[in-house]
Design an enzyme around this catalytic site. Structure first.
Site, PDB file in Angstrom:
ATOM      1  N   ILE A  63       3.930   8.506  -0.345  1.00 39.77           N
ATOM      2  CA  ILE A  63       5.065   7.591  -0.184  1.00 39.77           C
ATOM      3  C   ILE A  63       4.559   6.196  -0.511  1.00 39.77           C
ATOM      4  O   ILE A  63       3.451   5.821  -0.131  1.00 39.77           O
ATOM      5  CB  ILE A  63       5.720   7.660   1.207  1.00 39.77           C
TER       6      ILE A  63
ATOM      7  N   ASN B 110      -3.964   5.799  -2.775  1.00 34.94           N
ATOM      8  CA  ASN B 110      -3.635   4.734  -1.827  1.00 34.94           C
ATOM      9  C   ASN B 110      -4.632   3.607  -2.035  1.00 34.94           C
ATOM     10  O   ASN B 110      -5.843   3.841  -2.069  1.00 34.94           O
ATOM     11  CB  ASN B 110      -3.713   5.270  -0.391  1.00 34.94           C
TER      12      ASN B 110
ATOM     13  N   MET C  21       0.860  -1.182   0.000  1.00 39.21           N
ATOM     14  CA  MET C  21       0.000   0.000   0.000  1.00 39.21           C
ATOM     15  C   MET C  21       0.904   1.243   0.000  1.00 39.21           C
ATOM     16  O   MET C  21       2.000   1.211  -0.516  1.00 39.21           O
ATOM     17  CB  MET C  21      -0.924  -0.011   1.232  1.00 39.21           C
ATOM     18  N   CYS C  22       0.454   2.294   0.605  1.00 34.33           N
ATOM     19  CA  CYS C  22       1.242   3.509   0.594  1.00 34.33           C
ATOM     20  C   CYS C  22       0.575   4.505   1.543  1.00 34.33           C
ATOM     21  O   CYS C  22      -0.407   4.178   2.196  1.00 34.33           O
ATOM     22  CB  CYS C  22       1.327   4.076  -0.811  1.00 34.33           C
ATOM     23  N   GLU C  23       1.120   5.699   1.606  1.00 29.97           N
ATOM     24  CA  GLU C  23       0.469   6.729   2.431  1.00 29.97           C
ATOM     25  C   GLU C  23       0.345   8.029   1.667  1.00 29.97           C
ATOM     26  O   GLU C  23       1.186   8.361   0.824  1.00 29.97           O
ATOM     27  CB  GLU C  23       1.254   6.941   3.737  1.00 29.97           C
TER      28      GLU C  23
END
Lengths: 266, 266
Positions: B78, B108, B1-3
């Site tokens: 990110i 995301n 995943m990511c932020e």
């Protein structure tokens, strides 16, 4: 006016040396203090650093000189504003997407009556420069001629050379354009280039006290071409392009070139 | 995943504090080490910093924390790769131009069968992520519905919310999207936001030993909203968005919001 710098190489190469010279012209050894930008291709992606501050004083420019980003195609521009305010949306290079590629564009020169002479429908400019307007017009023409299908490089860049010549009739149009694979240069009145290959030698910057021995930085297979409005070193032989001449580079080598009808001297 | 991290403010504001927290999650306090990017709007222009390196180790990320770029709209991402290799063309945010504006997009989540389910004609992706594909599809839909004429914000963002809900059916789709004037957030399952205004207080980062007293950094008129997948401070109250909920921010304030049909729990 402004200054252009570009690089095409057959191995990922950093541009720290050349950029160190060029950035001095943005407020130190030159008057091009109205912002600057640089775009690095890495694979199909690219990233830009831009600042409306003078490059000679920009912390971001300092980072670019100290952080060696390795790339096979680079386009850089330092600006002396003549059309459009000093602000980020007027800072070159301009980037747009077409045919699944990032197209990067930087212009040196000035164009008259660009809004009247070059009508735009699809690619709407964001800023107020003559430069971005001409870029948007050029993309419109590519879209109108080729629609969704990218043609061969031969067909594409021969057409881009014709469009460049047409824009050039409106004033001065020194152009650097890249889609990452190819780097296209059109000379209106002011472009120089040099190809460095084995046996590599030394070179000294004009604008900063810096010398490099490329022999220590390279392998025998490396081929690196640098293009600039004005030569950046004083101990190498740069090729001066002729008015109306265009060159297409890929992986450091010239892969096509031509001469458009030049303007009659005015 | 990511932020995800985003900001909307009524005065040009730097995001150094929030970004200092977020960048730690890129390889230090969090696993999102597959590249990062941040886009700052300044007027109609914008500039991005991107790196396929982990943000916690990136010299460019360090520059962003130390060089206070003041902006009224920021989008940051990110990445922890799940679809598409770790490389620059797969690094968010993605930027494209429409109606004379820069559109910036960060996602995301993960989408299934995006290539089969979302057919693209005009905006061809450059990288290989599900995220960029969904962005290109969304722009195609805007082009097909509104052509060359940008509609009112009400009409535009209500339609974008419908498109977001449609994409969300393919998986998880937390979205931040901006054209510089407005900042749109769609919650699939994971978005929080906070609006800071007078009387300002103190806040402490979760991911780094850093505290700020906003009272000292602001005037009474400032309104600054920060949006993030996970709260960045542990001594403030963040609003948690509901699945299917969207919010439109401009100059720090919520200017529209709505609730789309949520997915049935799976």
């Amino acid at each position: 006016m402004c200054e252009l710098l570009a690089m095409s190489a057959n191995v990922p190469t950093d541009i720290c040396f050349s950029f160190t010279g060029l950035m001095q012209r943005g407020g130190n050894t030159g008057p091009h203090k109205d912002g600057w930008g640089i775009t690095f291709y890495e694979g199909k992606g690219c990233r830009s650093f831009k600042d409306p501050l003078p490059s000679a004083e920009s912390p971001i420019a300092t980072l670019v000189t100290e952080y060696p980003i390795k790339s096979e195609a680079v386009i850089c521009h330092i600006r002396q504003a003549n059309s459009g305010a000093v602000c980020l949306e007027n800072t070159h290079p301009f980037i747009r997407q077409m045919w699944g590629k990032n197209w990067t564009y930087a212009h040196n020169g000035q164009l008259k009556d660009v809004h009247q002479q070059l009508s735009i429908k699809y690619h709407i400019p964001i800023g107020t420069t003559d430069s971005e307007h001409a870029f948007c017009w050029l993309l419109d023409q590519l879209h109108l001629k080729f629609a969704q299908q990218q043609p061969s490089n031969d067909e594409l860049f021969t057409f881009i050379a014709q469009l460049s010549e047409q824009i050039n009739r409106l004033g001065v149009f020194n152009l650097i354009l890249s889609n990452g694979d190819c780097l296209f240069a059109f000379c209106s009145n002011n472009l120089h280039w040099i190809t460095r290959r084995a046996p590599f030698g030394e070179a000294s910057l004009i604008d900063a006290e810096m010398m490099v021995d490329f022999h220590k930085e390279t392998t025998d297979k490396d081929v690196v071409t640098v293009i600039a409005t004005q030569p950046l070193t004083d101990d190498e032989t740069w090729q001066k392009m002729l008015p109306g001449q265009w060159q297409l580079f890929s992986l450091g080598e010239v892969i096509a070139s031509g001469q458009t009808r030049t303007k009659s001297p005015s």
